[in-house]
Design a protein around this motif. Structure first.
Motif, PDB file in Angstrom:
ATOM      1  N   ALA A  40       0.854  -1.191   0.000  1.00 26.67           N
ATOM      2  CA  ALA A  40       0.000   0.000   0.000  1.00 26.67           C
ATOM      3  C   ALA A  40       0.885   1.235   0.000  1.00 26.67           C
ATOM      4  O   ALA A  40       1.926   1.263   0.654  1.00 26.67           O
ATOM      5  CB  ALA A  40      -0.913   0.006   1.217  1.00 26.67           C
ATOM      6  N   ALA A  42       0.389   5.518   0.317  1.00 29.41           N
ATOM      7  CA  ALA A  42      -0.566   6.589   0.612  1.00 29.41           C
ATOM      8  C   ALA A  42       0.107   7.941   0.485  1.00 29.41           C
ATOM      9  O   ALA A  42       1.273   8.108   0.839  1.00 29.41           O
ATOM     10  CB  ALA A  42      -1.131   6.425   2.014  1.00 29.41           C
ATOM     11  N   ALA A  47      -4.619   6.966  -1.943  1.00 28.94           N
ATOM     12  CA  ALA A  47      -4.077   5.721  -1.399  1.00 28.94           C
ATOM     13  C   ALA A  47      -4.224   4.647  -2.468  1.00 28.94           C
ATOM     14  O   ALA A  47      -5.255   4.553  -3.126  1.00 28.94           O
ATOM     15  CB  ALA A  47      -4.805   5.304  -0.133  1.00 28.94           C
ATOM     16  N   ILE A  49      -3.622   0.461  -3.062  1.00 22.99           N
ATOM     17  CA  ILE A  49      -3.365  -0.811  -2.402  1.00 22.99           C
ATOM     18  C   ILE A  49      -3.451  -1.916  -3.453  1.00 22.99           C
ATOM     19  O   ILE A  49      -4.289  -1.868  -4.346  1.00 22.99           O
ATOM     20  CB  ILE A  49      -4.366  -1.045  -1.242  1.00 22.99           C
ATOM     21  CG1 ILE A  49      -3.986  -2.272  -0.444  1.00 22.99           C
ATOM     22  CG2 ILE A  49      -5.773  -1.141  -1.745  1.00 22.99           C
ATOM     23  CD1 ILE A  49      -4.726  -2.394   0.873  1.00 22.99           C
ATOM     24  N   THR A  76     -12.504   2.134   3.283  1.00 20.98           N
ATOM     25  CA  THR A  76     -11.572   1.230   3.952  1.00 20.98           C
ATOM     26  C   THR A  76     -11.359  -0.024   3.110  1.00 20.98           C
ATOM     27  O   THR A  76     -12.319  -0.690   2.726  1.00 20.98           O
ATOM     28  CB  THR A  76     -12.095   0.805   5.334  1.00 20.98           C
ATOM     29  OG1 THR A  76     -12.426   1.964   6.074  1.00 20.98           O
ATOM     30  CG2 THR A  76     -11.061   0.000   6.083  1.00 20.98           C
TER      31      THR A  76
END
Length: 108
Positions: A40, A42, A47, A49, A76
């Motif tokens: 990941a 950010a 962000a 992932i 999330t």
């Protein structure tokens, strides 16, 4: 001293007139590391992932199409690697707990 320890760990075989070390039994473990890579990155406004989709056991590839990334909420995301059974269980438990939280509080 080393010779005495070595003698204690071996047994004398009368038929071949040699010292024989005891056999070690294979150790069973129900856990298998199916491997995997997740990463990941950010920044201030973004962000990213990613995770691979391969599941392997030793030198064998079990599948190439198993996702290890799950979207828990609209903001999330979770990426996991390791034992596939643990990954699947973790994802299911987290999704269920978030669902209960949403029902109780009306939001994520």
């Amino acid at each position: 001293f080393f010779y005495l320890c070595l003698m204690a760990a071996t047994a004398f075989d009368k038929n071949s007139a040699t010292f024989v070390t005891p056999r070690e039994h294979a150790r069973f473990s129900p856990y298998v590391n199916n491997g995997g890579t997740s990463i990941a990155v950010a920044g201030d406004t973004f962000a990213v992932i990613a995770a691979d989709t391969r599941v392997s056991e030793g030198y064998s590839i079990c599948t190439r199409n198993q996702t290890k990334v799950i979207q828990l909420t609209p903001k999330t995301v979770l990426a996991s690697s390791g034992m596939l059974a643990d990954i699947t269980t973790l994802h299911k438990v987290l999704k269920n707990r978030l669902e209960w939280y949403k029902h109780q509080h009306g939001k994520y």
